[in-house]
Design an enzyme around this catalytic site. Structure first.
Site, mmCIF file in Angstrom:
data_model
loop_
_atom_site.group_PDB
_atom_site.id
_atom_site.type_symbol
_atom_site.label_atom_id
_atom_site.label_comp_id
_atom_site.label_asym_id
_atom_site.label_seq_id
_atom_site.Cartn_x
_atom_site.Cartn_y
_atom_site.Cartn_z
ATOM 1 N N THR A 7 10.150 10.585 -4.909
ATOM 2 C CA THR A 7 10.647 9.424 -4.160
ATOM 3 C C THR A 7 12.081 9.138 -4.577
ATOM 4 O OG1 THR A 7 10.362 7.083 -3.659
ATOM 5 C CG2 THR A 7 9.688 7.781 -5.849
ATOM 6 N N HIS A 11 12.453 1.423 -6.941
ATOM 7 C CA HIS A 11 11.464 0.369 -7.167
ATOM 8 C C HIS A 11 10.054 0.968 -7.232
ATOM 9 C CE1 HIS A 11 10.760 -4.025 -7.135
ATOM 10 N NE2 HIS A 11 9.533 -3.569 -6.972
ATOM 11 N N ASP A 68 3.429 8.485 0.816
ATOM 12 C CA ASP A 68 4.016 7.888 1.997
ATOM 13 C C ASP A 68 3.174 6.667 2.295
ATOM 14 O OD1 ASP A 68 6.094 7.831 3.786
ATOM 15 O OD2 ASP A 68 4.941 8.768 5.379
ATOM 16 N N PHE A 148 9.679 -5.479 -2.564
ATOM 17 C CA PHE A 148 10.625 -4.870 -1.622
ATOM 18 C C PHE A 148 9.968 -4.795 -0.237
ATOM 19 C CE2 PHE A 148 8.929 -0.495 -1.008
ATOM 20 C CZ PHE A 148 7.933 -0.497 -1.956
ATOM 21 N N GLY A 149 10.723 -4.257 0.712
ATOM 22 C CA GLY A 149 10.176 -4.011 2.043
ATOM 23 C C GLY A 149 9.552 -5.249 2.675
ATOM 24 N N ASP A 151 7.106 -7.013 1.521
ATOM 25 C CA ASP A 151 6.411 -7.864 0.543
ATOM 26 C C ASP A 151 6.546 -9.369 0.811
ATOM 27 O OD1 ASP A 151 5.238 -5.832 -0.880
ATOM 28 O OD2 ASP A 151 6.773 -5.770 -2.447
ATOM 29 N N LYS A 171 0.556 -7.355 -8.149
ATOM 30 C CA LYS A 171 0.645 -6.318 -7.101
ATOM 31 C C LYS A 171 0.144 -4.971 -7.625
ATOM 32 C CE LYS A 171 3.714 -4.030 -3.870
ATOM 33 N NZ LYS A 171 5.064 -3.725 -3.431
HETATM 34 P P1 ITT Z 1 10.484 7.353 -0.124
HETATM 35 O O1 ITT Z 1 10.164 7.918 1.246
HETATM 36 O O2 ITT Z 1 11.752 7.899 -0.735
HETATM 37 O O3 ITT Z 1 9.337 7.461 -1.068
HETATM 38 P P2 ITT Z 1 10.509 4.775 1.258
HETATM 39 O O4 ITT Z 1 11.192 3.475 0.931
HETATM 40 O O5 ITT Z 1 10.836 5.403 2.573
HETATM 41 O O6 ITT Z 1 10.735 5.760 0.021
HETATM 42 P P3 ITT Z 1 7.695 4.822 2.112
HETATM 43 O O7 ITT Z 1 8.036 5.883 3.091
HETATM 44 O O8 ITT Z 1 6.508 5.045 1.257
HETATM 45 O O9 ITT Z 1 8.949 4.473 1.170
HETATM 46 O O10 ITT Z 1 7.444 3.456 2.801
HETATM 47 C C1 ITT Z 1 7.975 3.193 4.072
HETATM 48 C C2 ITT Z 1 8.311 1.750 4.215
HETATM 49 O O11 ITT Z 1 7.104 0.978 4.207
HETATM 50 C C3 ITT Z 1 9.184 1.166 3.103
HETATM 51 O O12 ITT Z 1 10.545 1.393 3.309
HETATM 52 C C4 ITT Z 1 8.822 -0.307 3.205
HETATM 53 O O13 ITT Z 1 9.532 -0.908 4.265
HETATM 54 C C5 ITT Z 1 7.341 -0.243 3.576
HETATM 55 N N1 ITT Z 1 6.527 -0.325 2.338
HETATM 56 C C6 ITT Z 1 5.887 0.699 1.715
HETATM 57 N N2 ITT Z 1 5.272 0.267 0.595
HETATM 58 C C7 ITT Z 1 5.539 -1.056 0.516
HETATM 59 C C8 ITT Z 1 5.222 -2.068 -0.409
HETATM 60 O O14 ITT Z 1 4.513 -1.817 -1.515
HETATM 61 N N3 ITT Z 1 5.670 -3.304 -0.191
HETATM 62 C C9 ITT Z 1 6.391 -3.587 0.884
HETATM 63 N N4 ITT Z 1 6.780 -2.700 1.809
HETATM 64 C C10 ITT Z 1 6.352 -1.440 1.625
#
Ligand code: ITT
Length: 191
Positions: A7, A11, A68, A148-149, A151, A171
């Site tokens: 990854t 975070h 993913d 993040f994302g 959350d 979490k």
């Molecule tokens: P990598 O592909 O480099 O691992 P990424 O940020 O793209 O990093 P993912 O593909 O696993 O991560 O996740 C896709 C999106 O889903 C991520 O950018 C967030 O917006 C959301 N997401 C995934 N896991 C999350 C979490 O634990 N909390 C909040 N949002 C999450």
């Protein structure tokens, strides 16, 4: 055993590091000199997790696992799902993604949703997958600063606060990623 977690999300790397046993030498993509983006060309979480794990094995020769994850909203037929990071466009903006969720949920009575993680594993010539889910619902306002994302707008079942209010300690006990990682750890306990 040396094991790469594929990854670029610092975070996520930190979250998973807290869960792995100390005898595993846990490497990041930058530790192995992999600075390029691994293209996620699959149309499911399962495909993308395997693409990332195989990429590291094939190009760098390390045992590897990759996750993913996505947010799956029931009334949106599982969207944004595999497109969670890019829901509002290729710039992967968290705030634009959150606004788009709110737009899509306008007028809908249910905001039930889940986060789902699939882990793709390539170790010693074998391949397998693990999965973790956490059910909950989306809020119509942002709450909390942690995580993040999505959350700040996701309340996990059994709680009243968002993941961004609950923080990493809680979490990491109940999240989709934690559950998938625990299944993964059980699957590598013999290593
Ligand atoms: P990598 O592909 O480099 O691992 P990424 O940020 O793209 O990093 P993912 O593909 O696993 O991560 O996740 C896709 C999106 O889903 C991520 O950018 C967030 O917006 C959301 N997401 C995934 N896991 C999350 C979490 O634990 N909390 C909040 N949002 C999450």
């Amino acid at each position: 055993m040396k094991l790469v977690f594929a990854t670029h999300n610092a975070h996520k790397h930190a979250e998973v590091k807290q869960l792995l046993p100390a005898h595993i030498e846990f490497l990041s993509l930058s530790d192995i000199g992999c600075t390029e983006d691994i293209e996620e060309t699959g149309s499911t979480l399962e495909e993308n997790a395997m693409i990332k794990a195989r990429y590291v094995l094939n190009n760098y020769g390390y045992n590897c696992f990759a996750d993913d994850s996505g947010l799956e909203i029931d009334v949106l037929d599982g969207a944004p799902g595999v497109y969670s990071a890019r829901f509002a466009g290729p710039e992967k903006s968290n705030s634009a993604n959150i606004k788009k969720v709110w737009e899509k949920l306008k007028g809908k009575s249910s905001t039930a949703a889940q986060f789902r993680t699939v882990i793709g594993v390539c170790i010693d010539g074998k391949e397998w997958q693990c999965e973790g889910k956490v059910r909950g619902h989306m809020t119509r306002e942002k709450r909390g600063e942690k995580g993040f994302g999505y959350d700040p707008i996701f309340v996990p079942e059994g709680h009243t606060q968002t993941f961004a209010e609950l923080g990493d300690e809680i979490k990491n006990k109940i999240s989709h990623r934690a559950r998938a990682i625990h299944e993964f750890l059980a699957s590598i306990s013999a290593y």
